[in-house]
Design an enzyme around this catalytic site. Sequence first.
Site, PDB file in Angstrom:
ATOM      1  N   TYR A 148      13.886 -12.514   6.666  1.00  0.00           N
ATOM      2  CA  TYR A 148      12.881 -13.572   6.593  1.00  0.00           C
ATOM      3  C   TYR A 148      13.283 -14.540   5.493  1.00  0.00           C
ATOM      4  CZ  TYR A 148       8.286 -15.752   5.866  1.00  0.00           C
ATOM      5  OH  TYR A 148       7.246 -16.651   5.731  1.00  0.00           O
TER       6      TYR A 148
ATOM      7  N   ASP B  33      20.090 -15.022   0.496  1.00  0.00           N
ATOM      8  CA  ASP B  33      18.705 -15.310   0.164  1.00  0.00           C
ATOM      9  C   ASP B  33      18.278 -14.265  -0.865  1.00  0.00           C
ATOM     10  OD1 ASP B  33      15.929 -15.328  -0.019  1.00  0.00           O
ATOM     11  OD2 ASP B  33      15.672 -16.015   2.043  1.00  0.00           O
TER      12      ASP B  33
ATOM     13  N   LYS C 143      10.412 -16.756  -6.311  1.00  0.00           N
ATOM     14  CA  LYS C 143       9.565 -15.705  -6.897  1.00  0.00           C
ATOM     15  C   LYS C 143       9.754 -15.599  -8.418  1.00  0.00           C
ATOM     16  CE  LYS C 143       9.130 -13.361  -2.484  1.00  0.00           C
ATOM     17  NZ  LYS C 143       7.808 -13.589  -1.939  1.00  0.00           N
TER      18      LYS C 143
HETATM   19  N1  HOZ Z   1       7.909 -13.342   1.298  1.00  0.00           N
HETATM   20  C1  HOZ Z   1       6.688 -12.641   1.136  1.00  0.00           C
HETATM   21  C2  HOZ Z   1       6.814 -11.207   1.501  1.00  0.00           C
HETATM   22  N2  HOZ Z   1       7.635 -10.942   2.581  1.00  0.00           N
HETATM   23  C3  HOZ Z   1       5.567 -13.234   1.864  1.00  0.00           C
HETATM   24  C4  HOZ Z   1       4.618 -13.824   0.926  1.00  0.00           C
HETATM   25  C5  HOZ Z   1       3.617 -14.606   1.662  1.00  0.00           C
HETATM   26  O1  HOZ Z   1       3.915 -15.137   2.729  1.00  0.00           O
HETATM   27  O2  HOZ Z   1       2.496 -14.699   1.167  1.00  0.00           O
END
Ligand code: HOZ
Length: 446
Positions: free
Chosen positions: A160, A255, A283
């Site tokens: 993702y 990523d 993050k």
């Molecule tokens: N990338 C985050 C966890 N896979 C998702 C955070 C979000 O969309 O709030």
Amino acid sequence: MTRQTQATTPATSRPDYTLPASEAAFERACRVIPGGVNSPARAFGAVGGNPPFMKRAEGAYLWDIDGHQYIDYIGSWGPMILGHGNPQVLKSVSDTLYHGTSFGAPTEREAQIAELVASVVPSIEMCRFVSSGTEAAMSAVRLARGVTGRHKIVKMTGHYHGHVDSLLVQAGSAATTLGAPNSPGVTPGAVEDTLLCPYNDVESIKELFQLFPGQIAAVLLEPVAGNMGLVPPKPNYLEQLKEITEKTGTILMFDEVMTGFRLALGGAQELYGISPDLTALGKIIGGGLPAAAYGASKQVMAQVSPSGKVFQAGTLSGNPLAMAAGLETVRILKNTDPYDYLEKITGQLEEGLTRICRDQKVNARVQRVGSMITLFFNSDPIWNYEDAKRSDTALFGRFFWEMLARGVYLPCSQFEAAFVSVAHTPADISATIEAAQDALKAIFTN
Ligand code: HOZ
């Protein structure tokens, strides 16, 4: 139940667990916000029920508006590696706040944090700040295409990279959790240059290079996958990707939105000793405020506008508050080097969860790299998306709620990694293992 105000490890039994205030807040939110949440990862679609609404966080703990205290293993989905409300980070943000919250003009701190990033992330000489991981991945893909003059990108199934149209195909995280790994609204045209490949499978990548010679701009992956649960790279996998991309003049793009500054100060690329050509960060780099970045060698980054022709912009890019939080967070990580501690306590969590699952004969396995960890309800090794999807998600849902009721806040999906912070104590880990033991007993005896 009275609201606890002291940040101490919560008790592990909550027979009276109800969420009336959160239910009311959710109902109100649903009237004006789709699904009541501003990101689907926060909804409880995969585990059933509605989420507790949060009020306060400190160290390793969260408090909801119903007065429950939780040991937090989400950490805002990764940024809070120092725990919530680190005093130095808060001071830096509050000192900055009164000088102005956004100028739309350059500030000195942007270069300071860029210098720090370049000094600790092995492959980065220059970087550009943006506001979210999605933006970082989107801009990095554009740069890879601009630099190589090629169109196609290889994406791993179940990985993702935010909600970028061209990457929202066979996507993990909430897209998988909510059963829509390919979103309506993403046109066939937007994904026609996206080639899919299973993670940890070198032969499939080789086939793609044979099928599309000279056409692939970038191979994009989470070096350690965290968006289908935690899935490490197989031994030698990253090395082989490096070799293939080098030979074909393709950009290897990591990523590291989740893994950057977490698995080591220099991220997964430091941990595994593999330098990608392009890196997306997010993050932790914002220290809990909205910041992300993409970075590479000077030669590659020189192609970004205004020094080069690859366009990318943003009103809030390099926002002073986010830069203050990110700079202080990365400085603290550099000065305190907490990675041995994170390895130790997350290792204790791994051992404890593995032991109780074995003792209670639960079909499960724990996968972990550093302070990222997933308990899969599946006893077979998980190396890719198909393996992850064979997990017992219904059992995960039951376990999740039993844990919540015992004061442990896990990611609300089997397809997400949990994060441990430096604020988690051995007592928190023991309490979590005890809660898990109790939760499994409750599930299998009822
Ligand atoms: N990338 C985050 C966890 N896979 C998702 C955070 C979000 O969309 O709030």
